[in-house]
Design a protein around this motif. Structure first.
Motif, short mmCIF file in Angstrom:
data_model
loop_
_atom_site.label_atom_id
_atom_site.label_comp_id
_atom_site.label_asym_id
_atom_site.label_seq_id
_atom_site.Cartn_x
_atom_site.Cartn_y
_atom_site.Cartn_z
N MET C 169 11.44 -8.42 -0.08
CA MET C 169 10.94 -7.39 0.73
C MET C 169 10.31 -6.28 -0.34
SD MET C 169 11.50 -3.75 1.01
CE MET C 169 13.25 -2.94 1.32
N LEU C 170 10.87 -6.09 -1.35
CA LEU C 170 10.02 -5.29 -2.34
C LEU C 170 8.79 -5.79 -2.92
CD1 LEU C 170 13.02 -3.86 -4.52
CD2 LEU C 170 11.54 -2.38 -2.94
N LEU C 173 6.32 -5.62 -0.16
CA LEU C 173 5.82 -4.09 0.06
C LEU C 173 4.81 -3.63 -0.89
CD1 LEU C 173 6.23 -1.42 1.51
CD2 LEU C 173 7.79 -0.90 -0.29
N TYR C 174 4.99 -4.12 -2.10
CA TYR C 174 4.05 -3.68 -3.31
C TYR C 174 3.28 -4.62 -3.50
CZ TYR C 174 7.21 0.24 -4.18
OH TYR C 174 8.03 1.45 -4.38
N LEU D 106 13.84 1.86 5.78
CA LEU D 106 12.63 1.16 4.88
C LEU D 106 12.62 -0.11 4.83
CD1 LEU D 106 14.23 3.31 1.82
CD2 LEU D 106 12.31 3.99 3.34
N ALA D 110 9.02 -1.53 6.11
CA ALA D 110 8.48 -2.55 5.25
C ALA D 110 8.11 -3.85 5.94
CB ALA D 110 9.25 -2.72 3.98
N ARG D 121 2.83 1.25 6.27
CA ARG D 121 3.11 0.53 4.93
C ARG D 121 3.13 1.64 3.90
NH1 ARG D 121 -0.25 -2.58 1.67
NH2 ARG D 121 1.11 -3.44 0.02
N VAL D 124 5.98 3.79 3.78
CA VAL D 124 7.10 3.11 3.36
C VAL D 124 7.18 2.99 1.79
CG1 VAL D 124 8.67 0.97 3.51
CG2 VAL D 124 7.23 1.63 5.57
N ARG D 125 6.08 2.70 1.27
CA ARG D 125 5.86 2.77 -0.09
C ARG D 125 6.26 3.92 -0.96
NH1 ARG D 125 1.41 -0.90 -3.12
NH2 ARG D 125 0.27 -1.03 -1.28
N VAL D 128 9.96 4.48 -0.96
CA VAL D 128 10.82 3.43 -1.90
C VAL D 128 10.28 3.86 -3.11
CG1 VAL D 128 10.91 1.09 -2.52
CG2 VAL D 128 10.59 1.61 -0.18
#
Lengths: 197, 197, 197, 197
Positions: C169-170, C173-174, D106, D110, D121, D124-125, D128
């Motif tokens: 997920m992370l 997302l990034y 989140l 995400a 997005r 969410v970023r 996070v």
DNA sequence: GATGAATGAGCCTTCATTCAT
DNA sequence: GATGAATGAAGGCTCATTCAT
């Protein structure tokens, strides 16, 4: 003048070019809100419906045109010949967005309303009636004063109006004043040849 | 055999007079549904958007008009004079709802599109270009063949189109063919006097 | 293999990454048409509903993942330690779009389906059950073979899956593999410290 | 007094859990109408688009989560250790629908937005990022105050977030808090072993 | 087995209008 | 006199699905 009337006039002033450019169906109350900065309620305080506003906008635009005619006739003086030529010149202004952007409100509103908006159509008819009267009167007076030869005044009015409005349509379509200028020039020649003694 | 093409054509056939009468903004897909008996999806199976349908409808109407011109020129024979007069007569039909109800699609669409619908405006322009070409060619040929005197063909085209379209506007506004008939009569006289040798 | 099965597989192949990226609600049959080049009827010949296609697409994606696990375990040989580490490495591929673009289908489908799509949710559960079984079996065998110390195999499975899926997920997302790589590194350290003898 | 703001907040309050459960694509304005009792226009008076409402709903959910963190840190007092453990506990609430039903916003947002909804997005970023900052700061302070041993704070944050979010996914999938509880327990052990002095 | 045509329900959004404040 | 909040209807368009060919 009370504040209310002022606001009403302000709305009309802003809505009139809008309706002239985008048409009745193409303009929304939201457009009028944007143009005036007022909110819905503020507009509906002064107009019962979009119809009423549209009519007022049309009358405003037509009023601007009528004023140009009055001024032109006044400047032209007494001579029917001068007046007729001045009247033609007024219409040429539409190629430059004068006296209202979006072309001739009579043409625009007539074309949009003739198949379904009786209220507006009635107003356009009255306006065109006025215009025809104005032209007819000049012609009739010209004949009476011996400046013009015998002619069907109503026919002359039809020819002038038709040619000018068609010219406006072409000039707007091509974004160029040329067609309207040609139409006006044609009318001048025509009148010189056929009407003037 | 291609059922799809048939349906597409059917939709166009029904939508074309509708758009011509009520305009682009004034017509809704619901109107087209009513006119065709199809459901929304059935229409959108054949057209990607209202725009595409509107363009197709305009092209259909313009096609009807073009066909009239072709037929008129054919019937008129070789003579530029006869052709020019025949071309004028075609336009007079709009006073009677011919070849499409709602008046001249060029006028209607030009007036609605010139301030905000570039797609349609482009199509109208092409159509008017075609019409102007047609008239210019007749005039040019008339001059070359010694039937017409020297004249600016483009100017003649502008005058003819302006006068006719303005006449259509008036006749539609007054629900009477008179104004258009006068405009046409004026054009005939004008051409007789100024163009024909 | 009959032609029908081939087409069905072809559709699934194209729909699977699509559903994985855009989700069930976010993907339409029109998207599948575009991805496959087939028409609606062609798709509905092979699937009774979007649901059935979605399930097949999920199963396909899950199949790709399962195959990676099988291959990883096979390459790792008999050692439970090697197998466990290999299993973790498989999941790291999702940061690079492997074996399917759009991230882990278990994560994606679980998150979308857990509040309203029981059919898909059931399938995800079966898949995760399979994955947990796989991990549990390795752990259990590792303990039995004396490679691992006594531990709750199910707990270990939960920790591995949680950490990896959160890492996916992370990283998605990034748009960077870093987080997933850290998560995997953490798991390796954890297993070295706590499980391996 | 500002009724509008109240209604807007009311809509958000109702839409937030809805979007969290069904996702952006899975939720419709009709759903929001049902949840709020308002009509379409009433909703669009307060939000320009579904997007704007979705973003507001996400921010609301994230706000609830942030508030829990603030409260947890406050209750935990000054100790970095206590704070870190409190932060983990907050997330465990998602297994019980706290502070918002449908799981962690989140995670949900995400997973849905990372392949196609840049607006969400981005939000969410940012959220996070905030969460990572919060964890990093605790770790950094813990190290500075001699409560923690030297460690990569960002790495610790990644591990905590990954493990918790993966745990939420599993617990939601199985409709059981067990997995999330295990994930949290694992984190506590990990921190005790590796971070605390 | 694949298509093209059709549908009905639903999508997000904007419309003109009303009315309590 | 102006606003803000609400509405019901309609706007253009897409949805998953069906079925004759």
């Amino acid at each position: 003048m009370p504040k209310g009337q002022e606001t009403r006039d302000f709305i009309i002033t802003k809505a009139a070019p809008l309706f002239n450019e985008k048409g009745y169906s193409g303009s929304s109350i939201a457009d009028v809100m944007l143009a005036t900065g007022l909110k819905k309620g503020g507009i509906y305080n002064h107009f019962e419906s979009k119809d009423e506003l549209a009519v007022a906008a049309f009358e405003h635009n037509w009023g601007l045109l009528k004023a140009r005619y009055a001024q032109a006739l006044h400047t032209a003086g007494e001579s029917p010949t001068a007046q007729l030529f001045a009247a033609i010149d007024v219409h040429v202004g539409f190629a430059e967005g004068e006296p209202v952007v979006g072309g001739c409100p009579l043409l625009n509103t007539a074309v949009e309303s003739d198949d379904g908006h009786p209220l507006l159509r009635e107003r356009v008819r009255e306006a065109v009636d006025f215009w025809r009267d104005l032209l007819r009167n000049i012609v009739t007076r010209g004949i009476a004063q011996g400046e013009f030869c015998i002619a069907d005044a109503d026919e002359i009015a039809t020819i002038i109006i038709s040619t000018l409005e068609g010219g406006v349509m072409l000039s707007k379509l091509y974004h160029s004043p040329d067609h309207l200028l040609r139409a006006a020039a044609h009318l001048r020649t025509f009148l010189n040849d056929k009407l003037l003694l």
